[in-house]
Design an enzyme around this catalytic site. Structure first.
Site, PDB file in Angstrom:
ATOM      1  N   GLU A  46      -4.694   4.205   6.109  1.00  0.00           N
ATOM      2  CA  GLU A  46      -4.329   3.939   4.718  1.00  0.00           C
ATOM      3  C   GLU A  46      -4.628   5.142   3.812  1.00  0.00           C
ATOM      4  O   GLU A  46      -3.812   5.486   2.964  1.00  0.00           O
ATOM      5  CB  GLU A  46      -5.079   2.686   4.235  1.00  0.00           C
ATOM      6  CG  GLU A  46      -4.499   2.129   2.971  1.00  0.00           C
ATOM      7  CD  GLU A  46      -5.421   1.138   2.305  1.00  0.00           C
ATOM      8  OE1 GLU A  46      -6.240   1.561   1.468  1.00  0.00           O
ATOM      9  OE2 GLU A  46      -5.314  -0.054   2.614  1.00  0.00           O
ATOM     10  N   SER A  88     -10.470  -0.082   3.108  1.00  0.00           N
ATOM     11  CA  SER A  88      -9.763  -0.308   4.375  1.00  0.00           C
ATOM     12  C   SER A  88      -9.265   1.029   4.888  1.00  0.00           C
ATOM     13  O   SER A  88      -8.581   1.754   4.163  1.00  0.00           O
ATOM     14  CB  SER A  88      -8.550  -1.208   4.163  1.00  0.00           C
ATOM     15  OG  SER A  88      -8.938  -2.470   3.708  1.00  0.00           O
ATOM     16  N   ARG A 100       0.829  -1.225   0.000  1.00  0.00           N
ATOM     17  CA  ARG A 100       0.000   0.000   0.000  1.00  0.00           C
ATOM     18  C   ARG A 100       0.857   1.267   0.000  1.00  0.00           C
ATOM     19  O   ARG A 100       0.524   2.252   0.657  1.00  0.00           O
ATOM     20  CB  ARG A 100      -0.937   0.037   1.211  1.00  0.00           C
ATOM     21  CG  ARG A 100      -2.007  -1.013   1.186  1.00  0.00           C
ATOM     22  CD  ARG A 100      -2.929  -0.869  -0.031  1.00  0.00           C
ATOM     23  NE  ARG A 100      -4.108  -1.676   0.134  1.00  0.00           N
ATOM     24  CZ  ARG A 100      -4.175  -2.980  -0.099  1.00  0.00           C
ATOM     25  NH1 ARG A 100      -3.119  -3.623  -0.561  1.00  0.00           N
ATOM     26  NH2 ARG A 100      -5.299  -3.635   0.091  1.00  0.00           N
TER      27      ARG A 100
HETATM   28  N1  EPU Z   1     -11.432 -10.064  10.297  1.00  0.00           N
HETATM   29  C1  EPU Z   1     -12.168 -10.114  11.450  1.00  0.00           C
HETATM   30  N2  EPU Z   1     -13.106  -9.143  11.656  1.00  0.00           N
HETATM   31  C2  EPU Z   1     -13.331  -8.135  10.755  1.00  0.00           C
HETATM   32  C3  EPU Z   1     -12.571  -8.096   9.569  1.00  0.00           C
HETATM   33  C4  EPU Z   1     -11.616  -9.062   9.358  1.00  0.00           C
HETATM   34  O1  EPU Z   1     -11.995 -10.978  12.290  1.00  0.00           O
HETATM   35  O2  EPU Z   1     -14.212  -7.323  11.006  1.00  0.00           O
HETATM   36  C5  EPU Z   1     -10.462 -11.130  10.033  1.00  0.00           C
HETATM   37  C6  EPU Z   1     -10.972 -12.015   8.884  1.00  0.00           C
HETATM   38  O3  EPU Z   1     -11.781 -13.043   9.348  1.00  0.00           O
HETATM   39  C7  EPU Z   1      -9.675 -12.542   8.295  1.00  0.00           C
HETATM   40  C8  EPU Z   1      -8.701 -11.398   8.522  1.00  0.00           C
HETATM   41  O4  EPU Z   1      -9.248 -10.568   9.544  1.00  0.00           O
HETATM   42  O5  EPU Z   1      -9.236 -13.662   9.006  1.00  0.00           O
HETATM   43  C9  EPU Z   1      -8.434 -10.589   7.272  1.00  0.00           C
HETATM   44  O6  EPU Z   1      -9.649 -10.022   6.759  1.00  0.00           O
HETATM   45  P1  EPU Z   1      -9.930  -9.890   5.195  1.00  0.00           P
HETATM   46  O7  EPU Z   1      -9.642 -11.168   4.520  1.00  0.00           O
HETATM   47  O8  EPU Z   1     -11.271  -9.289   5.016  1.00  0.00           O
HETATM   48  O9  EPU Z   1      -8.817  -8.911   4.663  1.00  0.00           O
HETATM   49  P2  EPU Z   1      -8.142  -7.622   5.287  1.00  0.00           P
HETATM   50  O10 EPU Z   1      -6.758  -7.940   5.675  1.00  0.00           O
HETATM   51  O11 EPU Z   1      -9.023  -7.067   6.340  1.00  0.00           O
HETATM   52  C10 EPU Z   1      -7.109  -6.807   3.036  1.00  0.00           C
HETATM   53  C11 EPU Z   1      -7.039  -5.501   2.295  1.00  0.00           C
HETATM   54  C12 EPU Z   1      -8.325  -5.259   1.518  1.00  0.00           C
HETATM   55  C13 EPU Z   1      -8.527  -6.406   0.549  1.00  0.00           C
HETATM   56  C14 EPU Z   1      -8.570  -7.715   1.347  1.00  0.00           C
HETATM   57  C15 EPU Z   1      -8.629  -8.906   0.433  1.00  0.00           C
HETATM   58  C16 EPU Z   1      -5.565  -4.064   3.569  1.00  0.00           C
HETATM   59  C17 EPU Z   1      -5.447  -2.890   4.496  1.00  0.00           C
HETATM   60  N3  EPU Z   1      -6.787  -4.416   3.224  1.00  0.00           N
HETATM   61  O12 EPU Z   1      -8.125  -6.645   4.025  1.00  0.00           O
HETATM   62  O13 EPU Z   1      -8.143  -4.074   0.759  1.00  0.00           O
HETATM   63  O14 EPU Z   1      -9.720  -6.263  -0.204  1.00  0.00           O
HETATM   64  O15 EPU Z   1      -7.365  -7.859   2.146  1.00  0.00           O
HETATM   65  O16 EPU Z   1      -7.403  -9.086  -0.184  1.00  0.00           O
HETATM   66  O17 EPU Z   1      -4.541  -4.618   3.172  1.00  0.00           O
HETATM   67  C18 EPU Z   1      -8.491  -1.734   0.710  1.00  0.00           C
HETATM   68  O18 EPU Z   1      -7.267  -1.608   0.718  1.00  0.00           O
HETATM   69  O19 EPU Z   1      -9.251  -0.731   0.663  1.00  0.00           O
HETATM   70  C19 EPU Z   1      -9.068  -3.066   0.800  1.00  0.00           C
HETATM   71  C20 EPU Z   1     -10.374  -3.268   0.913  1.00  0.00           C
END
Ligand code: EPU
Length: 352
Positions: free
Chosen positions: A346, A250, A176
């Site tokens: 972010e 995010s 990012r």
């Molecule tokens: N989780 C929770 N509770 C929540 C949200 C997430 O427990 O409310 C847990 C999920 O169960 C999972 C882990 O956290 O085990 C990761 O969650 P998720 O797979 O939704 O991905 P993320 O790390 O929260 C990142 C990116 C997203 C992207 C997704 C999918 C960043 C900051 N965010 O989110 O990017 O869509 O992975 O690849 O790296 C963005 O940058 O705007 C964005 C949406």
């Protein structure tokens, strides 16, 4: 014999700064007013933009406004990038090279490539924003980031009035992050991006959400279109549509910690979600940390935390930048108090 028609010399529309509301130009939907705003829709206007920045400073470059927190009053000059167009530059043995102008909507480019049968961008479907904004924060999702599909870009250096082609190394892509996030505001204007779509195409399906998708696991090896559709399904189920409820995706980066810290946290908090990085560090799931602090679905004034993904802050109606930042600070404090981890926003937070 009649005279040949006089050659018409193209003249791009003049850039005339006007005060305007930016409420519809940021996906958080924050009320925001630009003192002086221009829409740049021809590259012939770049020189005039450089001129204007001598009278109006600072310059804020706005794409889809999907990764920005705008203050109620934006000083200086706002340039909305509305350069359009997309074409196939080269059919290489190892890749299709596709060029898209900075003002194109990112998802439209992904869809157009899928329609042409050029796979490679499908994991990045439905990311809000424009092509020009994509390299700034090296957008990423479901195991692919822009840097993986990047050939080069063309950018206008505003103070020195020169067009530069930049490689991935020049852009210094990281999680990012890129050189553009650290450059002075108003130094570079990204004009177009060349994407390298790999041949042969191979699906990237390592991300847990994709492995769990029932539509994808049925049948044989999936097509790029099937992956595209799965990513759209998953995002629509988890992430709020900015057209319905204001948000900037995010709101925090997933924090990186060293192995010792990750082990200590995992011992104290057995459900901790972390991902090993190639450099030996670990990325923690910020959404999980925020969720565990009890913030999911909660609000502070008109700003709130999305009820299906705690990493996304939303504007429940009438929120200002101060409301959003007050909520962000409260979350940062709680996560620091419980886990000793710093959450870094972010989006770009623009000063008023
Ligand atoms: N989780 C929770 N509770 C929540 C949200 C997430 O427990 O409310 C847990 C999920 O169960 C999972 C882990 O956290 O085990 C990761 O969650 P998720 O797979 O939704 O991905 P993320 O790390 O929260 C990142 C990116 C997203 C992207 C997704 C999918 C960043 C900051 N965010 O989110 O990017 O869509 O992975 O690849 O790296 C963005 O940058 O705007 C964005 C949406």
């Amino acid at each position: 014999m009649s005279n040949p028609p006089a050659a018409t010399i193209f003249q791009a529309p003049e850039l005339v700064p006007r005060s305007r509301s930016l409420a519809a130009c940021n996906t958080l939907g924050l009320a925001s007013q630009a003192a002086a705003c221009v829409a740049l829709d021809h590259i012939e206007q770049l020189d005039a933009l450089s001129d204007l920045t001598r009278r109006h400073a600072p310059l804020l470059i706005l794409g889809g406004g999907s990764n920005m927190v705008l203050p109620p009053q934006v000083p200086g000059l706002v340039a909305r990038v509305a350069l359009r167009g997309m074409h196939l530059v080269q059919e290489r043995e190892d890749a299709w090279i596709v060029e898209a102008a900075a003002g194109e909507v990112w998802h439209d480019v992904v869809s157009a490539c899928i329609a042409q049968g050029w796979g490679g961008l499908e994991n990045l479907a439905l990311i809000p924003g424009t092509v020009g904004a994509a390299p700034v924060q090296n957008i990423g999702a479901y195991g692919v980031e822009l840097a993986d599909r990047f050939d080069s870009l063309q950018a206008w250096h505003i103070p020195e009035r020169r067009m530069v082609r930049m490689t991935a190394a020049d852009c210094r892509f990281a999680y990012r992050d890129s050189t553009f996030k650290h450059a002075q505001s108003g130094e570079w204007l990204i004009v177009s991006v060349r994407l390298a779509l790999p041949r042969p195409w191979r699906p990237v399906l390592d991300y847990p959400d994709l492995q769990r998708d029932a539509g994808l696991s049925a049948g044989g090896p999936p097509s790029a279109r099937a992956v595209f559709e799965a990513v759209c399904r998953i995002r629509r189920a988890k992430l709020p549509d900015p057209a319905v409820i204001g948000n900037a995706g995010s709101f925090f980066k997933n924090p990186l910690v060293d192995a010792r810290m990750r082990d200590e946290l995992a011992a104290r908090f057995p459900g901790l979600v972390s991902y090993a990085q190639p450099d030996g560090r670990y990325k923690l799931a910020a959404g999980w940390l925020i969720d565990q602090c009890g913030w999911k679905g909660r609000s502070l004034g008109p700003a709130g935390v999305h009820d299906r993904q705690a990493l996304v802050l939303v504007n429940r109606g009438g929120a200002t930048a101060d409301d959003v930042m007050a909520l962000a600070s409260a979350i940062q404090r709680d996560v620091m108090a419980r886990y000793g981890v710093t959450l870094e926003p972010e989006p770009v937070v623009v000063r008023g």
